[in-house]
Design a protein around this motif. Structure first.
Motif, PDB file in Angstrom:
ATOM      1  N   LEU A   1      24.365 -20.278  -3.220  1.00  0.00           N
ATOM      2  CA  LEU A   1      24.634 -19.460  -2.039  1.00  0.00           C
ATOM      3  C   LEU A   1      25.795 -18.529  -2.361  1.00  0.00           C
ATOM      4  CD1 LEU A   1      23.762 -19.506   1.115  1.00  0.00           C
ATOM      5  CD2 LEU A   1      25.978 -20.626   1.444  1.00  0.00           C
ATOM      6  N   GLU A   2      25.666 -17.276  -1.979  1.00  0.00           N
ATOM      7  CA  GLU A   2      26.758 -16.321  -2.150  1.00  0.00           C
ATOM      8  C   GLU A   2      27.589 -16.258  -0.868  1.00  0.00           C
ATOM      9  OE1 GLU A   2      27.575 -14.915  -4.862  1.00  0.00           O
ATOM     10  OE2 GLU A   2      25.769 -15.069  -6.127  1.00  0.00           O
ATOM     11  N   PRO A   3      28.842 -15.819  -0.973  1.00  0.00           N
ATOM     12  CA  PRO A   3      29.633 -15.645   0.253  1.00  0.00           C
ATOM     13  C   PRO A   3      28.957 -14.639   1.174  1.00  0.00           C
ATOM     14  CG  PRO A   3      31.033 -15.480  -1.691  1.00  0.00           C
ATOM     15  CD  PRO A   3      29.601 -15.478  -2.178  1.00  0.00           C
ATOM     16  N   GLY A   4      29.238 -14.747   2.463  1.00  0.00           N
ATOM     17  CA  GLY A   4      28.678 -13.806   3.425  1.00  0.00           C
ATOM     18  C   GLY A   4      27.980 -14.530   4.557  1.00  0.00           C
ATOM     19  N   ARG A   5      27.178 -13.749   5.305  1.00  0.00           N
ATOM     20  CA  ARG A   5      26.508 -14.291   6.494  1.00  0.00           C
ATOM     21  C   ARG A   5      25.087 -14.713   6.141  1.00  0.00           C
ATOM     22  NH1 ARG A   5      29.723 -13.641  10.685  1.00  0.00           N
ATOM     23  NH2 ARG A   5      31.426 -12.147  10.415  1.00  0.00           N
ATOM     24  N   HIS A   6      24.718 -15.864   6.624  1.00  0.00           N
ATOM     25  CA  HIS A   6      23.396 -16.429   6.327  1.00  0.00           C
ATOM     26  C   HIS A   6      22.826 -17.035   7.601  1.00  0.00           C
ATOM     27  CE1 HIS A   6      24.336 -16.183   2.005  1.00  0.00           C
ATOM     28  NE2 HIS A   6      25.545 -16.563   2.361  1.00  0.00           N
ATOM     29  N   ARG A   7      21.508 -17.171   7.597  1.00  0.00           N
ATOM     30  CA  ARG A   7      20.829 -17.893   8.673  1.00  0.00           C
ATOM     31  C   ARG A   7      20.218 -19.137   8.031  1.00  0.00           C
ATOM     32  NH1 ARG A   7      20.863 -18.123  14.222  1.00  0.00           N
ATOM     33  NH2 ARG A   7      18.822 -18.704  15.009  1.00  0.00           N
ATOM     34  N   ILE A   8      20.718 -20.318   8.397  1.00  0.00           N
ATOM     35  CA  ILE A   8      20.294 -21.566   7.757  1.00  0.00           C
ATOM     36  C   ILE A   8      19.947 -22.572   8.844  1.00  0.00           C
ATOM     37  CG2 ILE A   8      20.929 -23.389   6.134  1.00  0.00           C
ATOM     38  CD1 ILE A   8      23.072 -21.493   4.995  1.00  0.00           C
ATOM     39  N   GLU A   9      18.719 -23.062   8.828  1.00  0.00           N
ATOM     40  CA  GLU A   9      18.260 -24.058   9.820  1.00  0.00           C
ATOM     41  C   GLU A   9      18.534 -23.589  11.251  1.00  0.00           C
ATOM     42  OE1 GLU A   9      16.419 -26.401   8.835  1.00  0.00           O
ATOM     43  OE2 GLU A   9      16.891 -26.528   6.707  1.00  0.00           O
ATOM     44  N   ASP A  10      18.328 -22.283  11.494  1.00  0.00           N
ATOM     45  CA  ASP A  10      18.547 -21.692  12.816  1.00  0.00           C
ATOM     46  C   ASP A  10      19.997 -21.745  13.284  1.00  0.00           C
ATOM     47  OD1 ASP A  10      15.931 -20.806  13.207  1.00  0.00           O
ATOM     48  OD2 ASP A  10      15.300 -22.790  13.912  1.00  0.00           O
ATOM     49  N   PHE A  11      20.918 -21.879  12.363  1.00  0.00           N
ATOM     50  CA  PHE A  11      22.337 -21.701  12.648  1.00  0.00           C
ATOM     51  C   PHE A  11      22.798 -20.417  11.948  1.00  0.00           C
ATOM     52  CE2 PHE A  11      21.952 -26.380  12.850  1.00  0.00           C
ATOM     53  CZ  PHE A  11      22.618 -26.658  14.035  1.00  0.00           C
ATOM     54  N   ASP A  12      23.772 -19.731  12.546  1.00  0.00           N
ATOM     55  CA  ASP A  12      24.446 -18.632  11.850  1.00  0.00           C
ATOM     56  C   ASP A  12      25.572 -19.231  11.024  1.00  0.00           C
ATOM     57  OD1 ASP A  12      22.988 -16.394  12.852  1.00  0.00           O
ATOM     58  OD2 ASP A  12      23.959 -16.729  14.789  1.00  0.00           O
ATOM     59  N   VAL A  13      25.563 -18.929   9.729  1.00  0.00           N
ATOM     60  CA  VAL A  13      26.553 -19.517   8.820  1.00  0.00           C
ATOM     61  C   VAL A  13      27.306 -18.407   8.099  1.00  0.00           C
ATOM     62  CG1 VAL A  13      26.889 -20.975   6.782  1.00  0.00           C
ATOM     63  CG2 VAL A  13      25.127 -21.582   8.472  1.00  0.00           C
ATOM     64  N   LEU A  14      28.622 -18.436   8.207  1.00  0.00           N
ATOM     65  CA  LEU A  14      29.480 -17.560   7.407  1.00  0.00           C
ATOM     66  C   LEU A  14      30.064 -18.406   6.282  1.00  0.00           C
ATOM     67  CD1 LEU A  14      31.163 -14.957   6.869  1.00  0.00           C
ATOM     68  CD2 LEU A  14      32.878 -15.891   8.446  1.00  0.00           C
ATOM     69  N   ALA A  15      29.853 -17.980   5.047  1.00  0.00           N
ATOM     70  CA  ALA A  15      30.406 -18.667   3.879  1.00  0.00           C
ATOM     71  C   ALA A  15      31.519 -17.804   3.300  1.00  0.00           C
ATOM     72  CB  ALA A  15      29.320 -18.900   2.827  1.00  0.00           C
ATOM     73  N   ALA A  16      32.663 -18.400   3.040  1.00  0.00           N
ATOM     74  CA  ALA A  16      33.784 -17.650   2.457  1.00  0.00           C
ATOM     75  C   ALA A  16      34.460 -18.511   1.402  1.00  0.00           C
ATOM     76  CB  ALA A  16      34.785 -17.260   3.542  1.00  0.00           C
ATOM     77  N   GLU A  17      34.807 -17.863   0.309  1.00  0.00           N
ATOM     78  CA  GLU A  17      35.487 -18.582  -0.769  1.00  0.00           C
ATOM     79  C   GLU A  17      36.912 -18.895  -0.336  1.00  0.00           C
ATOM     80  OE1 GLU A  17      34.405 -16.861  -4.403  1.00  0.00           O
ATOM     81  OE2 GLU A  17      35.364 -18.419  -5.606  1.00  0.00           O
ATOM     82  N   ILE A  18      37.338 -20.119  -0.552  1.00  0.00           N
ATOM     83  CA  ILE A  18      38.697 -20.524  -0.197  1.00  0.00           C
ATOM     84  C   ILE A  18      39.345 -21.182  -1.415  1.00  0.00           C
ATOM     85  CG2 ILE A  18      38.294 -20.775   2.273  1.00  0.00           C
ATOM     86  CD1 ILE A  18      38.032 -23.813   1.837  1.00  0.00           C
ATOM     87  N   PRO A  19      40.677 -21.114  -1.509  1.00  0.00           N
ATOM     88  CA  PRO A  19      41.331 -21.738  -2.659  1.00  0.00           C
ATOM     89  C   PRO A  19      41.246 -23.261  -2.602  1.00  0.00           C
ATOM     90  CG  PRO A  19      42.962 -20.812  -1.139  1.00  0.00           C
ATOM     91  CD  PRO A  19      41.621 -20.404  -0.632  1.00  0.00           C
ATOM     92  N   HIS A  20      40.893 -23.869  -3.729  1.00  0.00           N
ATOM     93  CA  HIS A  20      40.926 -25.324  -3.910  1.00  0.00           C
ATOM     94  C   HIS A  20      41.328 -25.517  -5.363  1.00  0.00           C
ATOM     95  CE1 HIS A  20      40.114 -29.493  -3.402  1.00  0.00           C
ATOM     96  NE2 HIS A  20      38.873 -29.524  -3.849  1.00  0.00           N
ATOM     97  N   LYS A  21      40.902 -26.542  -6.008  1.00  0.00           N
ATOM     98  CA  LYS A  21      41.323 -26.742  -7.397  1.00  0.00           C
ATOM     99  C   LYS A  21      40.133 -27.289  -8.160  1.00  0.00           C
ATOM    100  CE  LYS A  21      45.190 -26.783  -9.891  1.00  0.00           C
ATOM    101  NZ  LYS A  21      46.527 -27.345  -9.936  1.00  0.00           N
ATOM    102  N   GLY A  22      39.711 -26.612  -9.223  1.00  0.00           N
ATOM    103  CA  GLY A  22      38.669 -27.181 -10.057  1.00  0.00           C
ATOM    104  C   GLY A  22      37.272 -26.901  -9.561  1.00  0.00           C
ATOM    105  N   GLY A  23      36.903 -25.638  -9.496  1.00  0.00           N
ATOM    106  CA  GLY A  23      35.534 -25.297  -9.127  1.00  0.00           C
ATOM    107  C   GLY A  23      35.475 -24.414  -7.901  1.00  0.00           C
ATOM    108  N   ARG A  24      34.424 -23.582  -7.874  1.00  0.00           N
ATOM    109  CA  ARG A  24      34.254 -22.641  -6.763  1.00  0.00           C
ATOM    110  C   ARG A  24      34.064 -23.410  -5.451  1.00  0.00           C
ATOM    111  NH1 ARG A  24      29.721 -17.751  -6.188  1.00  0.00           N
ATOM    112  NH2 ARG A  24      31.198 -16.304  -5.246  1.00  0.00           N
ATOM    113  N   THR A  25      34.811 -23.014  -4.434  1.00  0.00           N
ATOM    114  CA  THR A  25      34.816 -23.761  -3.168  1.00  0.00           C
ATOM    115  C   THR A  25      34.648 -22.801  -1.999  1.00  0.00           C
ATOM    116  OG1 THR A  25      36.256 -25.462  -4.105  1.00  0.00           O
ATOM    117  CG2 THR A  25      36.155 -25.327  -1.705  1.00  0.00           C
ATOM    118  N   PHE A  26      33.733 -23.156  -1.090  1.00  0.00           N
ATOM    119  CA  PHE A  26      33.508 -22.362   0.115  1.00  0.00           C
ATOM    120  C   PHE A  26      33.964 -23.146   1.343  1.00  0.00           C
ATOM    121  CE2 PHE A  26      29.511 -19.805  -1.437  1.00  0.00           C
ATOM    122  CZ  PHE A  26      30.296 -19.152  -2.373  1.00  0.00           C
TER     123      PHE A  26
END
Ligand SMILES: [Zn+2]
Ligand SMILES: [Zn+2]
Length: 276
Positions: free
Chosen positions: A129-154
């Protein structure tokens, strides 16, 4: 929508009598439309096994949306009876980083584990999944990258009919700046995810007092979570991803400190439901 907390612990499961009220299973939060079976599941920690008992014997049909791939967010995948059976229909989405099935196989395959994700029964798909707006299981989903440690995290913001929740299970805000108190910045992605939400589910691994010795571990202090909730005008903050050493009594005491604030603060507990 209904929010069902299936696993609320961070890093590694915490069995034992000191942890029974809040629960020892790792991150898993199931979302359902009113009156329907859960169809969108945030993370697949060991709490995922609990979800099966909420499906009345039916196979799971829906999406497992992972924020990142640390063990405490994936170890439930092969222990999900409602998914690992004929008739299931499971889409697994991970932050995009190459072939999703191959990436998961690096952790779930011999010699680390007897099965691969591709050997799970039922129909399973794996995709990035890429960051941005998605429609998943009839929910509106906004995905955004956030800082964590050790791997890409949304982090995710999930909305339906004007109601919304934000999910930042593992968040290292000092990765985006010190902030005014040294606990991390209220950075743009965190605000975008949490702004005006009904429920903010947020990393509460450490306290501010513990933070100096653990600031490089990739997580947040409870005080940061409260500050972000207030800065973003979230209506309720659910402290989540409890440190595996944090006992029930200690979580009670932490929650008590923040009563009377502008935001309603509660501790995530296994089996808890919230209706929005
Ligand atoms: Zn975690
Ligand atoms: Zn993590």
């Amino acid at each position: 929508m209904r929010i069902l907390f299936c696993g609320v612990r961070g890093s590694t499961p915490a069995p034992g009598p000191e942890f029974v009220r809040y629960g020892g299973n790792t991150s898993c939060v199931a979302l359902s439309h009113d009156g329907s079976a859960p169809s969108l599941v945030l993370d697949a920690g060991t709490g995922l096994s609990r979800l099966s008992r909420h499906l009345d014997g039916r196979p799971f049909r829906g999406t497992l949306l992972l924020g990142h791939l640390h063990w405490d967010h994936t170890h439930g995948l092969p222990f999900f009876p409602a998914g690992n059976r004929p008739g299931s229909d499971v889409d697994v989405l991970i932050p995009a980083q190459g072939d999703a099935m191959r990436v998961l196989e690096r952790a779930i395959s011999p010699p680390h584990f007897p099965l691969t994700p591709g050997e799970l029964r039922g129909r399973w798909s794996f995709a990035g999944l890429e960051p941005g707006r998605h429609r998943i299981e009839d929910f509106d989903v906004l995905a955004a990258e956030i800082p964590h440690k050790g791997g890409r995290t949304f982090g995710y913001r999930v909305s339906e009919h004007g109601r919304s929740l934000a999910y930042l299970s593992d968040h290292w805000p000092v990765g985006a700046g010190e902030g005014s108190d040294g606990l991390g910045a209220y950075h743009d992605a965190a605000i975008a995810l949490a702004e005006d939400v009904d429920v903010l589910i947020h990393d509460a691994q450490y306290t501010a007092a513990e933070f100096p010795g653990r600031r490089s571990y990739g997580h947040s202090a409870v005080e940061y979570a409260v500050g972000l909730a207030e800065a973003a005008r979230a209506r309720r903050l659910v402290l989540f991803h409890h440190d595996p050493s944090r006992t029930d009594d200690e979580i009670d005491a932490l929650v008590a400190i923040f009563q009377g604030r502008a935001v309603d603060v509660v501790g995530a507990a296994e089996g808890m439901t919230l209706d929005l």
